[in-house]
Design a protein around this motif. Structure first.
Motif, PDB file in Angstrom:
ATOM      1  N   ALA A 190       8.837  -3.244  20.345  1.00 55.24           N
ATOM      2  CA  ALA A 190       8.615  -1.336  20.054  1.00 55.24           C
ATOM      3  C   ALA A 190       9.935  -1.492  18.687  1.00 55.24           C
ATOM      4  N   PRO A 191      10.559  -2.370  19.043  1.00 55.51           N
ATOM      5  CA  PRO A 191      12.091  -2.206  17.532  1.00 55.51           C
ATOM      6  C   PRO A 191      10.881  -2.025  16.189  1.00 55.51           C
ATOM      7  N   ALA A 192       9.663  -3.162  16.369  1.00 56.59           N
ATOM      8  CA  ALA A 192       9.258  -3.218  15.041  1.00 56.59           C
ATOM      9  C   ALA A 192       8.192  -1.861  14.618  1.00 56.59           C
ATOM     10  N   VAL A 193       8.139  -1.256  15.346  1.00 54.59           N
ATOM     11  CA  VAL A 193       7.015  -0.041  14.906  1.00 54.59           C
ATOM     12  C   VAL A 193       7.756   1.024  13.647  1.00 54.59           C
ATOM     13  N   LEU A 194       8.938   1.405  13.115  1.00 53.64           N
ATOM     14  CA  LEU A 194       9.174   1.556  11.964  1.00 53.64           C
ATOM     15  C   LEU A 194       8.972   0.611  10.796  1.00 53.64           C
ATOM     16  N   ASP A 195       9.340  -0.450  10.799  1.00 52.39           N
ATOM     17  CA  ASP A 195       8.954  -1.449   9.858  1.00 52.39           C
ATOM     18  C   ASP A 195       7.710  -1.428   9.686  1.00 52.39           C
ATOM     19  N   LEU A 196       6.652  -1.606  10.585  1.00 53.72           N
ATOM     20  CA  LEU A 196       5.138  -1.561  10.649  1.00 53.72           C
ATOM     21  C   LEU A 196       4.881  -0.298  10.318  1.00 53.72           C
ATOM     22  N   ILE A 197       5.402   1.052  10.416  1.00 53.97           N
ATOM     23  CA  ILE A 197       5.239   2.287   9.568  1.00 53.97           C
ATOM     24  C   ILE A 197       5.322   2.406   8.028  1.00 53.97           C
ATOM     25  N   GLU A 198       6.453   1.482   7.232  1.00 59.65           N
ATOM     26  CA  GLU A 198       6.775   0.995   6.302  1.00 59.65           C
ATOM     27  C   GLU A 198       5.417   0.464   5.530  1.00 59.65           C
ATOM     28  N   LEU A 199       5.298  -0.539   6.085  1.00 60.94           N
ATOM     29  CA  LEU A 199       4.299  -1.821   5.544  1.00 60.94           C
ATOM     30  C   LEU A 199       2.952  -0.824   5.505  1.00 60.94           C
ATOM     31  N   CYS A 200       2.660   0.547   6.473  1.00 63.33           N
ATOM     32  CA  CYS A 200       2.085   0.625   6.235  1.00 63.33           C
ATOM     33  C   CYS A 200       0.937   1.306   4.737  1.00 63.33           C
ATOM     34  N   GLN A 201       2.514   1.684   4.103  1.00 68.77           N
ATOM     35  CA  GLN A 201       2.592   3.057   3.177  1.00 68.77           C
ATOM     36  C   GLN A 201       3.384   1.852   2.046  1.00 68.77           C
ATOM     37  N   SER A 202       2.772   0.620   1.906  1.00 68.98           N
ATOM     38  CA  SER A 202       2.821  -0.890   0.952  1.00 68.98           C
ATOM     39  C   SER A 202       2.193  -0.034   0.042  1.00 68.98           C
ATOM     40  N   VAL A 203       2.742  -0.282  -1.502  1.00 69.70           N
ATOM     41  CA  VAL A 203       1.140  -0.197  -2.357  1.00 69.70           C
ATOM     42  C   VAL A 203      -0.096  -1.569  -2.430  1.00 69.70           C
ATOM     43  N   VAL A 204       0.582  -2.700  -1.140  1.00 73.92           N
ATOM     44  CA  VAL A 204      -0.432  -3.628  -1.457  1.00 73.92           C
ATOM     45  C   VAL A 204      -1.108  -3.267  -0.263  1.00 73.92           C
ATOM     46  N   ASP A 205      -2.790  -2.768  -1.014  1.00 74.13           N
ATOM     47  CA  ASP A 205      -3.891  -3.153   0.239  1.00 74.13           C
ATOM     48  C   ASP A 205      -3.693  -3.651   1.661  1.00 74.13           C
ATOM     49  N   LEU A 208       6.270   8.094  17.507  1.00 74.51           N
ATOM     50  CA  LEU A 208       6.710   7.055  16.090  1.00 74.51           C
ATOM     51  C   LEU A 208       5.933   7.103  15.267  1.00 74.51           C
ATOM     52  N   ALA A 209       4.947   6.740  15.071  1.00 72.60           N
ATOM     53  CA  ALA A 209       3.576   6.913  13.760  1.00 72.60           C
ATOM     54  C   ALA A 209       2.554   8.203  14.328  1.00 72.60           C
ATOM     55  N   GLY A 210       2.320   8.618  15.470  1.00 73.08           N
ATOM     56  CA  GLY A 210       1.644   9.916  15.693  1.00 73.08           C
ATOM     57  C   GLY A 210       1.807  11.043  13.689  1.00 73.08           C
ATOM     58  N   GLU A 211       2.871  10.990  13.305  1.00 71.43           N
ATOM     59  CA  GLU A 211       2.858  12.069  12.196  1.00 71.43           C
ATOM     60  C   GLU A 211       2.657  11.041  11.232  1.00 71.43           C
ATOM     61  N   HIS A 212       2.600  10.416  10.729  1.00 68.67           N
ATOM     62  CA  HIS A 212       1.936   9.447   9.670  1.00 68.67           C
ATOM     63  C   HIS A 212       0.853   9.046   9.596  1.00 68.67           C
ATOM     64  N   LEU A 213       0.263   8.882  11.010  1.00 68.23           N
ATOM     65  CA  LEU A 213      -1.291   9.077  11.505  1.00 68.23           C
ATOM     66  C   LEU A 213      -2.169  10.205  10.346  1.00 68.23           C
ATOM     67  N   VAL A 214      -1.263  11.422  11.108  1.00 69.34           N
ATOM     68  CA  VAL A 214      -1.369  12.611  10.334  1.00 69.34           C
ATOM     69  C   VAL A 214      -1.437  12.537   9.319  1.00 69.34           C
ATOM     70  N   ARG A 215      -1.031  12.274   8.463  1.00 71.83           N
ATOM     71  CA  ARG A 215      -0.222  12.974   6.912  1.00 71.83           C
ATOM     72  C   ARG A 215      -1.151  11.431   6.576  1.00 71.83           C
ATOM     73  N   THR A 216      -1.792  10.737   6.715  1.00 75.84           N
ATOM     74  CA  THR A 216      -2.317  10.082   6.506  1.00 75.84           C
ATOM     75  C   THR A 216      -3.786  10.569   6.013  1.00 75.84           C
ATOM     76  N   ILE A 217      -4.366  10.455   7.488  1.00 74.08           N
ATOM     77  CA  ILE A 217      -6.115  11.258   7.175  1.00 74.08           C
ATOM     78  C   ILE A 217      -5.818  12.522   6.922  1.00 74.08           C
ATOM     79  N   ARG A 218      -4.885  13.264   6.883  1.00 78.13           N
ATOM     80  CA  ARG A 218      -5.085  14.614   6.198  1.00 78.13           C
ATOM     81  C   ARG A 218      -5.431  14.329   4.466  1.00 78.13           C
ATOM     82  N   GLY A 219      -4.450  13.678   3.993  1.00 80.50           N
ATOM     83  CA  GLY A 219      -3.923  13.381   2.895  1.00 80.50           C
ATOM     84  C   GLY A 219      -3.835  12.862   1.661  1.00 80.50           C
ATOM     85  N   ASP A 220      -4.065  11.409   2.335  1.00 77.73           N
ATOM     86  CA  ASP A 220      -3.876   9.921   1.779  1.00 77.73           C
ATOM     87  C   ASP A 220      -5.381   9.819   0.137  1.00 77.73           C
TER      88      ASP A 220
END
Length: 265
Positions: free
Chosen positions: A168-183, A203-215
């Motif tokens: 669980a402590p890794a979730v925020l780091d994984l969200i950051e990895l999702c935003q990497s410029v490296v696919d 923790l991740a729901g907001e990032h998922l929504v933002r990505t699905i809607r606007g990436d």
């Protein structure tokens, strides 16, 4: 009854294997017997026959704290380029729980190695061992998310995902990895969050929504949609409107995103 003699004391390797396998039935005997059998199995880890060594390591998994003396030998198995011995060692180490923490550096080395690429069973045994050691196992894997080698970052993310709620402590780091410029980083991040499952929603729901809607990158919208399907919306409510985002994604101009959203819904 007295346990059988040490497996390594018999000449026929087939018999030694059978003895090593049979000795696991003494795991619930009295303390003296359990200690004697564990010692015999630890001796058998040096058997000249590979299958006897594998049988001994697998049997040791039944002996918990009595098998701790075998830690150096089991770590030695992990250092070998032998997947069968590695798997047997991981089974034994997992049974020790936190007591196997001293083996963690080598377990992580295997987890981020190319050996895991085409061996799902090895990845499964690694996940079991990492979860058994506990949250402390996430720390060295988190460090590997910064490794200069992109393939190592992907494997580290995969290993963290396999730990599920233990990491669980890794979730925020994984969200950051999702935003990497490296696919490959981003894809690995979404895959890891997906494998962790429902507990990451807050923790991740907001990032998922933002990505699905606007990436702007369709592949990332697709990965986020697929991850949403595994993470799911909690019964307490969809505070981030993830379902609404997935419904809109059904109209996405890219077929892969539509399929991902359809699968998630």
């Amino acid at each position: 009854p007295n346990p059988s003699p040490a497996p390594s004391g018999r000449r026929d390797p087939a018999i030694r294997r059978e003895v090593a396998e049979a000795l696991r039935t003494f795991a619930n005997a009295d303390a003296d017997t359990v200690g004697a059998v564990a010692t015999a199995l630890i001796d058998a880890l040096d058997d000249v026959d590979e299958l006897a060594r594998i049988a001994a390591a697998r049997s040791l998994a039944r002996f918990g704290k009595f098998s701790r003396v075998a830690l150096p030998k089991l770590v030695g198995y992990l250092e070998l380029e032998n997947q069968a011995l590695r798997k047997a060692a991981l089974i034994a180490l997992a049974s020790m729980g936190l007591d196997a923490k001293s083996a963690l550096p080598m377990i992580v080395t295997v987890a981020i190695s190319p050996a895991t690429e085409n061996d799902a069973e090895l990845r499964t045994f690694l996940a079991i061992a990492l979860r058994a050691i506990g949250p402390d196992a996430a720390t060295p894997l988190l460090a590997e998310l910064k490794n200069a080698d992109p393939s190592v970052r992907v494997r580290a993310a995969r290993a963290l995902g396999s730990m599920q709620i233990i990491a669980a402590p890794a979730v925020l780091d994984l969200i950051e990895l999702c935003q990497s410029v490296v696919d490959t980083d981003a894809q690995a991040g979404f895959a890891a969050l997906a494998e962790m499952g429902p507990f990451v929603y807050p923790l991740a729901g907001e990032h998922l929504v933002r990505t699905i809607r606007g990436d702007l990158v369709a592949e990332r919208r697709k990965w986020a949609a697929w991850a949403a399907g595994e993470i799911k919306v909690p019964a307490t409510g969809d505070q981030f409107k993830l379902i609404d985002a997935l419904l809109l994604a059904l109209l996405d101009e890219e077929e892969g995103v539509c399929r991902g959203a359809h699968g998630a819904l």
